[in-house]
Design a protein around this motif. Sequence first.
Motif, mmCIF file in Angstrom:
data_model
loop_
_atom_site.group_PDB
_atom_site.id
_atom_site.type_symbol
_atom_site.label_atom_id
_atom_site.label_comp_id
_atom_site.label_asym_id
_atom_site.label_seq_id
_atom_site.Cartn_x
_atom_site.Cartn_y
_atom_site.Cartn_z
ATOM 1 N N ASN A 147 0.812 -1.216 0.000
ATOM 2 C CA ASN A 147 0.000 0.000 0.000
ATOM 3 C C ASN A 147 0.848 1.271 0.000
ATOM 4 O OD1 ASN A 147 -2.525 -1.246 -0.116
ATOM 5 N ND2 ASN A 147 -2.641 -1.455 2.097
ATOM 6 N N ALA A 148 2.116 1.148 0.384
ATOM 7 C CA ALA A 148 3.011 2.307 0.429
ATOM 8 C C ALA A 148 3.975 2.350 -0.757
ATOM 9 C CB ALA A 148 3.796 2.297 1.744
ATOM 10 N N PHE A 149 3.799 1.461 -1.744
ATOM 11 C CA PHE A 149 4.681 1.452 -2.917
ATOM 12 C C PHE A 149 4.731 2.832 -3.561
ATOM 13 C CE2 PHE A 149 4.395 -3.283 -4.469
ATOM 14 C CZ PHE A 149 5.343 -3.656 -3.527
ATOM 15 N N THR A 150 5.897 3.157 -4.110
ATOM 16 C CA THR A 150 6.012 4.359 -4.923
ATOM 17 C C THR A 150 5.158 4.175 -6.174
ATOM 18 O OG1 THR A 150 7.958 3.474 -6.031
ATOM 19 C CG2 THR A 150 8.354 4.881 -4.097
ATOM 20 N N TRP A 175 11.995 -0.948 -2.246
ATOM 21 C CA TRP A 175 13.053 -0.623 -1.286
ATOM 22 C C TRP A 175 14.190 0.115 -1.985
ATOM 23 C CZ3 TRP A 175 16.933 -4.616 0.977
ATOM 24 C CH2 TRP A 175 17.635 -4.064 2.045
ATOM 25 N N LEU A 176 14.507 -0.316 -3.194
ATOM 26 C CA LEU A 176 15.548 0.356 -3.976
ATOM 27 C C LEU A 176 15.213 1.824 -4.217
ATOM 28 C CD1 LEU A 176 16.338 -2.460 -6.518
ATOM 29 C CD2 LEU A 176 18.075 -1.239 -5.194
ATOM 30 N N SER A 177 13.944 2.138 -4.356
ATOM 31 C CA SER A 177 13.565 3.532 -4.585
ATOM 32 C C SER A 177 13.639 4.348 -3.301
ATOM 33 C CB SER A 177 12.173 3.623 -5.205
ATOM 34 O OG SER A 177 11.199 3.198 -4.283
ATOM 35 N N ARG A 178 13.529 3.695 -2.167
ATOM 36 C CA ARG A 178 13.523 4.397 -0.880
ATOM 37 C C ARG A 178 14.913 4.475 -0.238
ATOM 38 N NH1 ARG A 178 8.209 4.980 0.397
ATOM 39 N NH2 ARG A 178 6.794 3.596 -0.704
ATOM 40 N N GLU A 179 15.647 3.394 -0.317
ATOM 41 C CA GLU A 179 16.976 3.317 0.299
ATOM 42 C C GLU A 179 17.933 2.630 -0.678
ATOM 43 O OE1 GLU A 179 16.719 2.688 4.890
ATOM 44 O OE2 GLU A 179 15.352 1.247 3.933
ATOM 45 N N PRO A 180 18.265 3.319 -1.760
ATOM 46 C CA PRO A 180 19.005 2.655 -2.836
ATOM 47 C C PRO A 180 20.352 2.070 -2.427
ATOM 48 C CG PRO A 180 18.852 5.015 -3.230
ATOM 49 C CD PRO A 180 17.971 4.708 -2.072
ATOM 50 N N GLU A 181 21.141 2.778 -1.675
ATOM 51 C CA GLU A 181 22.474 2.263 -1.338
ATOM 52 C C GLU A 181 22.388 1.025 -0.456
ATOM 53 O OE1 GLU A 181 25.073 3.253 -3.036
ATOM 54 O OE2 GLU A 181 23.675 4.633 -3.994
#
Length: 96
Positions: A29-32, A78-84
């Motif tokens: 539900n929180a997906f970009t 997750w990659l869009s939120r915390e990529p490194e």
Amino acid sequence: MTNEELRELLVEKYDYRNTQVDGFIKQINAFTPPVAAAFQNWLETGEIDDTSVEGYTVKSIMAKRPMKVVGAYLTLDWLSREPELAKREINDKPMS
């Protein structure tokens, strides 16, 4: 699709445990927006598109790490939120 319909689909069609699904639904539900659209497309068609985040797609994530499709979409988001951090986990975590 309602949360209850998504819950039933994940449990009945994709063999997730009831104990896993609530956390997944909250994250879904929180997906970009781009990941949400790709996930919705997969739910409706069963096809995984080429949506890319930080150079990764659902298919490339699954090729690097054994996981189900939903897990790969969670990782893509997750990659869009915390990529490194996400990239380190995808690339450096030893296979179990």
